[in-house]
Structure formats: C-alpha cells, structure tokens
Design an enzyme around this catalytic site. Structure first.
Site, mmCIF file in Angstrom:
data_model
loop_
_atom_site.group_PDB
_atom_site.id
_atom_site.type_symbol
_atom_site.label_atom_id
_atom_site.label_comp_id
_atom_site.label_asym_id
_atom_site.label_seq_id
_atom_site.Cartn_x
_atom_site.Cartn_y
_atom_site.Cartn_z
ATOM 1 N N LYS A 62 29.569 25.853 50.721
ATOM 2 C CA LYS A 62 30.610 26.386 51.600
ATOM 3 C C LYS A 62 29.900 27.367 52.518
ATOM 4 O O LYS A 62 29.735 28.551 52.189
ATOM 5 C CB LYS A 62 31.690 27.074 50.749
ATOM 6 C CG LYS A 62 33.072 26.528 51.035
ATOM 7 C CD LYS A 62 34.134 27.158 50.208
ATOM 8 C CE LYS A 62 35.293 27.653 51.051
ATOM 9 N NZ LYS A 62 35.977 26.677 51.881
ATOM 10 N N ILE A 63 29.438 26.844 53.644
ATOM 11 C CA ILE A 63 28.568 27.592 54.538
ATOM 12 C C ILE A 63 29.252 27.691 55.899
ATOM 13 O O ILE A 63 29.702 26.663 56.442
ATOM 14 C CB ILE A 63 27.188 26.903 54.610
ATOM 15 C CG1 ILE A 63 26.560 26.991 53.214
ATOM 16 C CG2 ILE A 63 26.297 27.536 55.663
ATOM 17 C CD1 ILE A 63 25.605 25.912 52.895
#
Ligand code: PMP
Length: 312
Positions: free
Chosen positions: A165-166
């Site tokens: 989750k960037i």
C-alpha cells in the site's frame, strides 16, 4: 471533507490537529514513496453477556504487519516498532474521544536531499484518525453499485508493488475512479496487464457463479486485502465453496452475484458492470449472507473471532 478532530500522532507525539503539517520539500510528496494503511474501529454490540462490547479496532495487527511489509518492499525503515504503531492507533482514538472511526498510519520520507535516491532523509511516521461512514454510501451497502471496467489497467507486477500500500501507486486508482465517476458510474474495476479482472480503485472484487465464490488469486496484481481474507474465512466457515482464480471480463458480466471488499468499502454489492445487470440486478443471496456475517463480526454480537479485535 474530513471533520477536524483534536489530535494527530506525529513521530511519537500527540500533536494538535492544525500543527500536523509537513515541509514542501518532503521527499514523498514529490516522488510518492510512502507506505500507508487504512483501518477501521467499530463500536461493537458484543454478546448478550457483554463480551466483545465497546470500541475495537478490526484486525489491527494484520494492518500494521502489512504496513511493515510495504516499508520493507520500499526500503523505508520506520523509527517505531509495529507494537509502538499499534499502541499509537489505540491512544489516538482515545485522545480524540472516538468510539468509531478510520485510522490512517503513514510512513514517509521527509525533507533533506531532493534527488530520487535520498538515502539519508528522515523516515517519518504519523497516524491520523477521522470519522468515516459508509465509503460508497449507505444505499450502496443496501442496494449495490454500478461499475465500469476502467480504460486504465492495474499496474503490472514488474512495474509496481501490488502487495504494497504505497502512496504513489494510487495515481492509478485516482485516475480510474475519476474516469468512472465522470462517466456516471460509482466505481471502477480494473483489468490487469494481461486483461484479467484485477480489483477496484480501493477494493478487492468477488463474484459468485453457480454457488461458488471466486476472487482473483494472490499471484495477480491485487492488494492482499484484509477484508478479502476476512470474507474468504467467513465463507469457508459457512461451507460456501471458494476458488481463488483468474477471472475474465465476460465471467464478471455473466456472474450471478458480485461484490467489493475493503476496509473503507466494507462489503459493497455490485449490481451492474458496463451496463449489464449482474444476475437479476439486485443483491444476491450469498452476498447478503456474507455481508450480514461480516457486519456481525466487525460491529455486532459475534465473538468467534476475538483474535481479530483490539480493545480501545
Ligand atoms: N485493493 C486496493 C487497491 C486497496 O486500496 C484496498 C484498500 N486497502 C483494498 C484492495 C482492500 O484492502 P483491505 O481489505 O485490506 O482494506
């Protein structure tokens, strides 16, 4: 608009909401390398005897582990341990007097060098909380939503890190979501670079065909959703046959039922894709059963998954 609360946790301190600001040279703001999470806390009814009642964070450990995984993949080394960030989440809800809410831990690269490499910039950690109702609306939860297959493909697995989750990767989600909304739909569904069904802009996707629950497998370009895992677990407990497999666009159009899962979206039925009704265009029986089970587990009386709950 997010309603302003009292405090935000910033690098180990409870800071007043208006003082939680960043410098414009913040590296992550320019290049998008930051790891984040989205977590919900629910005010649970609990059992008749009061067990499991009150505010609990849902699957906090799994979310903070995924945050650590996103950091590992992007070579971000937070100054705080997983346990310290978990404690920050609990304390932040208390500091803001919140019985229910959404938590957003974020690990980002601060200001210093402006080159892409910047190995010595400080790694900052913050946790923000806000009130968030049904992400796609209460009517969406009850009646289902209309979706459009996006003209944007999901990132290829050799281009970005689907399991992370960037922040920067969410350009893809924002573009797909805007395209779908501007075309009059509620949400986008993205195909992967090979053309198979991947996921929504912030949700995993499930279909039901002839009684079998299907969702793309983890080797595809999807985020390993914690709600996805929750729903797969609950489905297996209900003896609903489950397949983690490739799904094509026409399989999706011809599904009997379809729904999204996500921390924000919870379990949102899909009633239409690309102007084709899914099944009869109403929320199907397996979706209804799973949605009822899901809400019983996160905020109802169910206490069979106590290990998923962190008391606030
Ligand atoms: N896919 C994407 C792209 C997401 O942003 C999210 C939300 N975190 C999900 C799936 C669902 O994941 P989870 O159930 O862990 O919230």
């Amino acid at each position: 608009m997010v309603d302003k609360l009292k405090k935000i946790w910033v690098d180990g301190e409870m800071v007043n909401w208006d003082d939680a600001t960043v410098h414009v040279l913040t590296h992550s703001l320019h290049y998008g390398v930051a790891a984040f999470e989205g977590i919900r806390a629910y005010k649970r009814a609990g059992s008749a005897s009061g067990v499991g009642a009150g505010t609990h964070i849902f699957r906090l450990k799994e979310h903070i582990q995924r945050l650590a995984d996103s950091c590992k993949m992007t070579l971000l080394t937070p100054r705080f341990t997983k346990e310290q960030i978990e404690t920050a989440c609990v304390e932040l809800l208390r500091a803001n007097g919140m019985e229910e809410g959404y938590l957003r831990p974020l690990v980002y690269l601060g200001d210093g060098a402006m080159g892409v490499y910047a190995p010595n910039n400080p790694v900052r950690t913050t946790v923000i909380a806000w009130k968030w109702g049904a992400y796609l609306g209460d009517e969406a939860l009850a009646k289902g939503i209309r979706c459009k297959i996006s003209s944007f493909a999901r990132h290829h697995i050799n281009i970005s890190l689907a399991k992370g989750k960037i922040t920067g990767q969410y350009t893809n989600s924002v573009l797909a979501k805007r395209e779908a909304k501007l075309a009059g739909y509620d949400e986008a569904i993205m195909l992967d670079a090979q053309g198979y069904v991947s996921e929504g802009s912030g949700e995993n996707l499930f279909i039901v065909k002839k009684g079998v629950l299907m969702t793309p497998d983890l080797s595809s370009s999807i985020l390993e959703g914690i709600t996805r895992d929750t729903v797969l677990t609950l489905a297996r407990e209900l003896n609903i046959p489950v397949q983690e497999t490739r799904i094509t666009r026409d399989q999706l159009w011809l599904a009997d039922e379809a729904f999204f899962t996500g921390t924000a979206a919870e379990l949102t039925p899909i009633r239409e894709v690309d102007n084709r009704a899914i099944g009869d265009g109403v929320v199907g029986p397996i979706t209804k059963r799973l949605q009822a089970r899901f809400f019983d587990v996160v905020r109802g009386a169910d206490t069979t998954h106590a290990d998923w709950l962190t008391k606030v």
